[in-house]
Design a protein around this motif. Structure first.
Motif, PDB file in Angstrom:
ATOM      1  N   ALA A  81     -24.191   6.060   2.706  1.00  0.00           N
ATOM      2  CA  ALA A  81     -24.004   5.895   1.890  1.00  0.00           C
ATOM      3  C   ALA A  81     -23.297   6.680   0.402  1.00  0.00           C
ATOM      4  CB  ALA A  81     -24.764   5.382   2.010  1.00  0.00           C
ATOM      5  N   TYR A  82     -22.468   6.896  -0.425  1.00  0.00           N
ATOM      6  CA  TYR A  82     -21.862   6.810  -0.300  1.00  0.00           C
ATOM      7  C   TYR A  82     -22.081   5.676  -2.551  1.00  0.00           C
ATOM      8  CZ  TYR A  82     -19.054   9.828   1.707  1.00  0.00           C
ATOM      9  OH  TYR A  82     -18.779  10.774   3.460  1.00  0.00           O
ATOM     10  N   ALA A  83     -22.634   6.669  -3.616  1.00  0.00           N
ATOM     11  CA  ALA A  83     -22.870   5.960  -4.957  1.00  0.00           C
ATOM     12  C   ALA A  83     -21.480   5.382  -5.012  1.00  0.00           C
ATOM     13  CB  ALA A  83     -23.464   7.038  -5.818  1.00  0.00           C
ATOM     14  N   ALA A  84     -21.553   3.711  -5.705  1.00  0.00           N
ATOM     15  CA  ALA A  84     -20.795   3.339  -5.983  1.00  0.00           C
ATOM     16  C   ALA A  84     -20.310   3.696  -7.577  1.00  0.00           C
ATOM     17  CB  ALA A  84     -21.574   1.508  -5.932  1.00  0.00           C
ATOM     18  N   GLY A  85     -19.306   2.806  -7.824  1.00  0.00           N
ATOM     19  CA  GLY A  85     -19.042   3.064  -9.230  1.00  0.00           C
ATOM     20  C   GLY A  85     -17.632   4.187  -9.449  1.00  0.00           C
ATOM     21  N   ALA A  86     -17.353   4.808  -8.512  1.00  0.00           N
ATOM     22  CA  ALA A  86     -16.208   5.514  -8.226  1.00  0.00           C
ATOM     23  C   ALA A  86     -15.423   5.331  -8.762  1.00  0.00           C
ATOM     24  CB  ALA A  86     -15.973   6.462  -6.935  1.00  0.00           C
ATOM     25  N   GLY A 136      -9.110   9.158   4.194  1.00  0.00           N
ATOM     26  CA  GLY A 136      -9.201  10.412   3.326  1.00  0.00           C
ATOM     27  C   GLY A 136      -8.636  11.007   4.754  1.00  0.00           C
ATOM     28  N   PHE A 137      -9.192  11.599   6.290  1.00  0.00           N
ATOM     29  CA  PHE A 137      -8.107  12.094   5.824  1.00  0.00           C
ATOM     30  C   PHE A 137      -6.526  12.919   6.163  1.00  0.00           C
ATOM     31  CE2 PHE A 137     -12.021  12.617   9.525  1.00  0.00           C
ATOM     32  CZ  PHE A 137     -11.892  13.268   9.947  1.00  0.00           C
ATOM     33  N   VAL A 138      -6.064  10.983   5.941  1.00  0.00           N
ATOM     34  CA  VAL A 138      -4.698  11.065   5.122  1.00  0.00           C
ATOM     35  C   VAL A 138      -4.333  11.820   4.574  1.00  0.00           C
ATOM     36  CG1 VAL A 138      -2.454   9.646   4.996  1.00  0.00           C
ATOM     37  CG2 VAL A 138      -4.124   9.445   7.525  1.00  0.00           C
ATOM     38  N   ALA A 139      -5.623  11.405   3.365  1.00  0.00           N
ATOM     39  CA  ALA A 139      -5.102  11.630   1.765  1.00  0.00           C
ATOM     40  C   ALA A 139      -5.004  13.565   1.892  1.00  0.00           C
ATOM     41  CB  ALA A 139      -6.070  11.237   1.122  1.00  0.00           C
ATOM     42  N   PRO A 168     -12.602  11.358  -6.873  1.00  0.00           N
ATOM     43  CA  PRO A 168     -13.766  11.913  -7.800  1.00  0.00           C
ATOM     44  C   PRO A 168     -14.664  12.870  -7.131  1.00  0.00           C
ATOM     45  CG  PRO A 168     -14.561   9.501  -6.250  1.00  0.00           C
ATOM     46  CD  PRO A 168     -13.224   9.734  -6.787  1.00  0.00           C
ATOM     47  N   SER A 169     -14.153  13.762  -5.734  1.00  0.00           N
ATOM     48  CA  SER A 169     -14.780  14.184  -4.992  1.00  0.00           C
ATOM     49  C   SER A 169     -14.090  14.280  -3.442  1.00  0.00           C
ATOM     50  CB  SER A 169     -16.122  14.852  -4.214  1.00  0.00           C
ATOM     51  OG  SER A 169     -16.473  12.975  -3.812  1.00  0.00           O
ATOM     52  N   GLN A 170     -14.772  15.219  -3.053  1.00  0.00           N
ATOM     53  CA  GLN A 170     -14.138  15.626  -2.120  1.00  0.00           C
ATOM     54  C   GLN A 170     -14.375  14.673  -0.377  1.00  0.00           C
ATOM     55  OE1 GLN A 170     -11.286  17.746  -0.527  1.00  0.00           O
ATOM     56  NE2 GLN A 170     -10.827  17.957  -2.898  1.00  0.00           N
ATOM     57  N   THR A 171     -15.805  14.232  -1.221  1.00  0.00           N
ATOM     58  CA  THR A 171     -16.183  12.904  -0.190  1.00  0.00           C
ATOM     59  C   THR A 171     -16.101  11.981  -0.279  1.00  0.00           C
ATOM     60  OG1 THR A 171     -18.445  13.177  -1.039  1.00  0.00           O
ATOM     61  CG2 THR A 171     -18.055  14.436   1.051  1.00  0.00           C
ATOM     62  N   GLY A 172     -16.607  10.227   0.045  1.00  0.00           N
ATOM     63  CA  GLY A 172     -16.288   9.111  -0.266  1.00  0.00           C
ATOM     64  C   GLY A 172     -15.331   8.693  -0.804  1.00  0.00           C
ATOM     65  N   LEU A 173     -14.586   7.691  -1.882  1.00  0.00           N
ATOM     66  CA  LEU A 173     -13.478   7.504  -2.451  1.00  0.00           C
ATOM     67  C   LEU A 173     -12.501   8.357  -2.462  1.00  0.00           C
ATOM     68  CD1 LEU A 173     -12.353   4.786  -3.239  1.00  0.00           C
ATOM     69  CD2 LEU A 173     -12.841   5.502  -5.203  1.00  0.00           C
ATOM     70  N   ASP A 174     -11.060   7.551  -1.434  1.00  0.00           N
ATOM     71  CA  ASP A 174     -10.385   8.649  -1.614  1.00  0.00           C
ATOM     72  C   ASP A 174      -8.906   7.329  -0.960  1.00  0.00           C
ATOM     73  OD1 ASP A 174      -8.373  10.845  -1.893  1.00  0.00           O
ATOM     74  OD2 ASP A 174      -9.109  12.191  -0.428  1.00  0.00           O
ATOM     75  N   GLY A 175      -7.401   8.490  -1.587  1.00  0.00           N
ATOM     76  CA  GLY A 175      -6.614   7.415  -0.473  1.00  0.00           C
ATOM     77  C   GLY A 175      -4.862   7.968  -0.614  1.00  0.00           C
ATOM     78  N   PHE A 176      -4.061   7.736  -0.506  1.00  0.00           N
ATOM     79  CA  PHE A 176      -2.792   8.637  -0.978  1.00  0.00           C
ATOM     80  C   PHE A 176      -1.687   6.744  -1.412  1.00  0.00           C
ATOM     81  CE2 PHE A 176      -4.352   6.766   3.596  1.00  0.00           C
ATOM     82  CZ  PHE A 176      -2.833   6.126   4.017  1.00  0.00           C
ATOM     83  N   ALA A 177      -1.165   7.280  -1.442  1.00  0.00           N
ATOM     84  CA  ALA A 177      -0.545   6.687  -2.466  1.00  0.00           C
ATOM     85  C   ALA A 177       1.641   6.877  -2.375  1.00  0.00           C
ATOM     86  CB  ALA A 177      -0.394   6.431  -3.804  1.00  0.00           C
ATOM     87  N   SER A 178       2.557   5.731  -2.744  1.00  0.00           N
ATOM     88  CA  SER A 178       3.647   6.527  -2.503  1.00  0.00           C
ATOM     89  C   SER A 178       4.299   5.644  -4.033  1.00  0.00           C
ATOM     90  CB  SER A 178       4.491   6.010  -1.477  1.00  0.00           C
ATOM     91  OG  SER A 178       4.825   4.757  -1.114  1.00  0.00           O
ATOM     92  N   TYR A 179       6.029   6.109  -4.599  1.00  0.00           N
ATOM     93  CA  TYR A 179       5.955   5.140  -5.555  1.00  0.00           C
ATOM     94  C   TYR A 179       7.885   5.271  -5.186  1.00  0.00           C
ATOM     95  CZ  TYR A 179       9.258   3.868  -9.401  1.00  0.00           C
ATOM     96  OH  TYR A 179       9.682   3.687 -10.615  1.00  0.00           O
ATOM     97  N   ASP A 180       8.779   4.563  -4.618  1.00  0.00           N
ATOM     98  CA  ASP A 180       9.994   4.217  -4.308  1.00  0.00           C
ATOM     99  C   ASP A 180      10.726   3.702  -5.337  1.00  0.00           C
ATOM    100  OD1 ASP A 180      12.358   3.683  -3.377  1.00  0.00           O
ATOM    101  OD2 ASP A 180      12.227   2.599  -1.528  1.00  0.00           O
ATOM    102  N   PRO A 181      11.194   4.877  -5.833  1.00  0.00           N
ATOM    103  CA  PRO A 181      12.348   4.149  -7.630  1.00  0.00           C
ATOM    104  C   PRO A 181      12.948   3.553  -7.438  1.00  0.00           C
ATOM    105  CG  PRO A 181      12.490   6.639  -7.447  1.00  0.00           C
ATOM    106  CD  PRO A 181      11.448   5.874  -5.632  1.00  0.00           C
ATOM    107  N   THR A 182      13.597   3.329  -6.435  1.00  0.00           N
ATOM    108  CA  THR A 182      14.957   2.362  -6.195  1.00  0.00           C
ATOM    109  C   THR A 182      14.269   1.238  -5.745  1.00  0.00           C
ATOM    110  OG1 THR A 182      16.581   3.700  -4.699  1.00  0.00           O
ATOM    111  CG2 THR A 182      16.657   1.960  -4.493  1.00  0.00           C
TER     112      THR A 182
END
Length: 569
Positions: free
Chosen positions: A28-33, A274-277, A331-345
């Motif tokens: 149970a992580y703290a909300a508001g991240a 979080g693993f993939v990120a 915000p930290s190494q636990t809890g909320l995390d993600g990965f992202a991409s940008y395709d400029p074309t």
């Protein structure tokens, strides 16, 4: 470890390295991240590095190609030719050479796990004569399979810190060198992967690397496992390895994490995000979902023979990514995390995130190229487990945002820590109906190199596409394309050819007949802008298009050409 037969206490000791055992329930992580995504900070091309699976394939095309192509699997670690291993009490299956054709159809490589020639786990050592004979048999089988071009390496042993019988076989480091030399005597070309420890153990790895370096037996690809119930240690482990590598005077090696996510994590999309990120930010070459349960399901992504689970949708969103991976800051190494991409074309941003409950925020920066307003679609996929079909993700909102100072903040209310979420950000107009341009550096690249150039589309391209005539050096690029209708398409190829003479490559798609593409000479290597065009007849949905200097059933191209992109119209 990927098999339930290992005791919980032993697994915690090896995987967690002395940390307290973690409960299966999500923390149970703290909300508001807030997760920050800097769209203007690309750090490498999209390669879907963490989309692979340990024992992800089973004979009989399980799971079906239709479930694999959308997730763009990077590679699979599969059992030895002639497999005898019976994981979790199942019959032997997933023979690497038998499933390699299916992996090939989906643009994926295969790594051979050699000790899975033994039926028991932990492996039951017999003798050095027995083991070396088994090594010889496997290498001979691989060398006889001349039509299989997607074998990426031999994994000499698995989890030696847990499974190597020192009292019977002697020290592992010496055993590694002996096995390495045996393989290299018969096959000096195919890469070798190791040591594949059950977790990142700096002391163990330093001893191994030092001994291997001093005996000319360094692995071509360095491998260990990340099997915790959360991914909090991954970033530190990768950084520590790179520092150790440098301190030992070892040239940088590709990193393979060919088992990741523990039993309480592997089927939880929010945790997997979080693993993939962390694997992506760490720059790993490949990473495979751990095998804990059944063959033929891509480790829990597919149920009922060919239906998606909740976690499949996370990997499908990952598979949708193109262009470049861009920087995400949790915000930290636990809890909320993600990965992202940008395709400029295409001017599309994809963000996949999770691992937190309550009301949280994704702040996107560097959006100037998308205009003054953007459309933001938010969807989610639940933590449904590996036995529950999830027909489609749930759309939570579809909103137009004003871009201020290149930024947009997206509030995500009522998050569930086990669910994963997907943001798609696009300009409010001018977006093509389907992905027409496919970058070579985003494709599946076999025995060639991803390189950077300012003149290249999206800033990168694939070069050093070459082969020696030996099937183990076949060099090609596989583009997995998704088209809206069955018909003939004009395929325009962006390329460079600084040789001064026309070069040729083979062209085939969906395993069909070969034709030849000619590339007239251009001004210089790495300087793009030239194109050639040809026609391809594609089926609706996914197709795999191969451009090759060398490939099975293709005698080989001439000269040299570097590939920037293909574009279908």
């Amino acid at each position: 470890m990927r098999r339930k037969a290992r005791s919980i206490a032993a697994a915690c000791l090896a995987v967690c390295a002395g940390m307290a055992a973690q409960a299966a329930a999500l923390p149970a992580y703290a909300a508001g991240a807030t997760l920050v995504v800097n769209v203007a900070a690309p750090f490498r091309p999209v390669t879907h590095a963490a989309s692979g699976g340990l024992y992800g394939l089973a004979e009989g095309n399980r799971p079906p190609d239709s479930m694999l192509l959308p997730v763009h699997p990077r590679n699979f670690t599969q059992p030895a030719p002639g497999v005898q291993q019976r994981p979790n009490g199942q019959p032997p299956g997933g023979d690497s050479l038998l499933v390699a054709p299916q992996a090939d159809r989906t643009g994926a490589g295969v790594v051979i796990r050699m000790p899975d020639i033994y039926p028991d786990f932990p492996y039951r050592w017999v003798s050095w004569n027995d083991w070396l004979a088994k090594v010889d048999t496997q290498v001979s089988a691989r060398l006889a399979a001349t039509s299989v071009s997607n074998i990426e390496g031999y994994e000499l042993w698995n989890e030696p810190d847990y499974t190597w019988n020192t009292s019977a076989a002697g020290a592992f480091n010496a055993g590694w060198v002996r096995t390495f030399q045996r393989v290299r005597a018969r096959d000096p070309i195919t890469p070798i992967v190791g040591p594949s420890t059950s977790y990142y153990n700096a002391t163990y790895l330093r001893s191994f690397l030092t001994y291997a370096r001093d005996n000319n037996a360094l692995p071509d690809v360095v491998c260990w496992h990340e099997l915790g119930q959360n991914p909090s240690s991954i970033a530190a482990d990768i950084a520590a390895y790179r520092a150790m590598e440098q301190s030992l005077g070892i040239s940088p090696r590709p990193i393979a994490i060919n088992e990741y996510a523990g039993t309480a994590a592997v089927d939880v999309p929010g945790t997997v995000a979080g693993f993939v990120a962390k694997l992506e930010r760490g720059g790993v070459d490949s990473a495979d979902r751990a095998f804990w349960y059944e063959y033929g399901t891509m480790n829990g992504l597919v149920v009922n023979g060919g239906q998606p689970t909740g976690t499949w949708w996370l990997y499908k969103w990952y598979g949708d990514m193109s262009g470049n991976m861009v920087t995400t800051t949790p915000p930290s190494q636990t809890g909320l995390d993600g990965f992202a991409s940008y395709d400029p074309t295409r001017k599309i941003v994809n963000v996949v995130f999770g691992g937190e409950s309550g009301a949280n925020t994704v702040r996107l920066t560097g959006l100037g190229a998308l205009g003054s307003t953007v459309r933001v679609r938010l969807e989610s996929t639940p933590s449904s487990g590996r036995f529950t079909q999830v027909a489609a993700p749930t759309t939570l909102s579809d909103t137009t945002y004003a871009v201020s100072g290149g930024q947009v903040s997206v509030a995500v209310p009522s998050m569930a820590a086990g669910s994963a979420y997907h943001l798609v950000v696009q300009p409010t107009s001018g977006v093509p109906s389907y992905q027409q341009r496919y970058e070579a550096e985003n494709a599946s690249v076999f025995r060639a190199a991803r390189l950077g150039a300012t003149s290249a589309s999206s800033g990168a391209y694939v070069g050093r596409i070459d082969n020696t005539g030996d099937f183990r050096t076949d060099s090609y690029v596989d583009f997995a394309v998704n088209v809206p209708a069955a018909r003939a398409y004009t395929m325009r190829i962006g390329y460079a050819n600084g040789s001064g003479a026309t070069a040729t490559q083979g062209l085939a798609y969906n395993g069909g007949a070969w034709s030849t593409v000619s590339y007239p000479a251009t001004g210089a290597w790495g300087q793009f802008g030239s194109t050639v065009s040809t026609s391809v007849n594609l089926r609706a949905g996914f197709n795999v298009i191969r451009l090759a200097k060398g490939s099975p059933y293709f005698a080989g191209g001439t000269g040299y050409a570097e590939l920037d992109y293909i574009e279908l119209t």
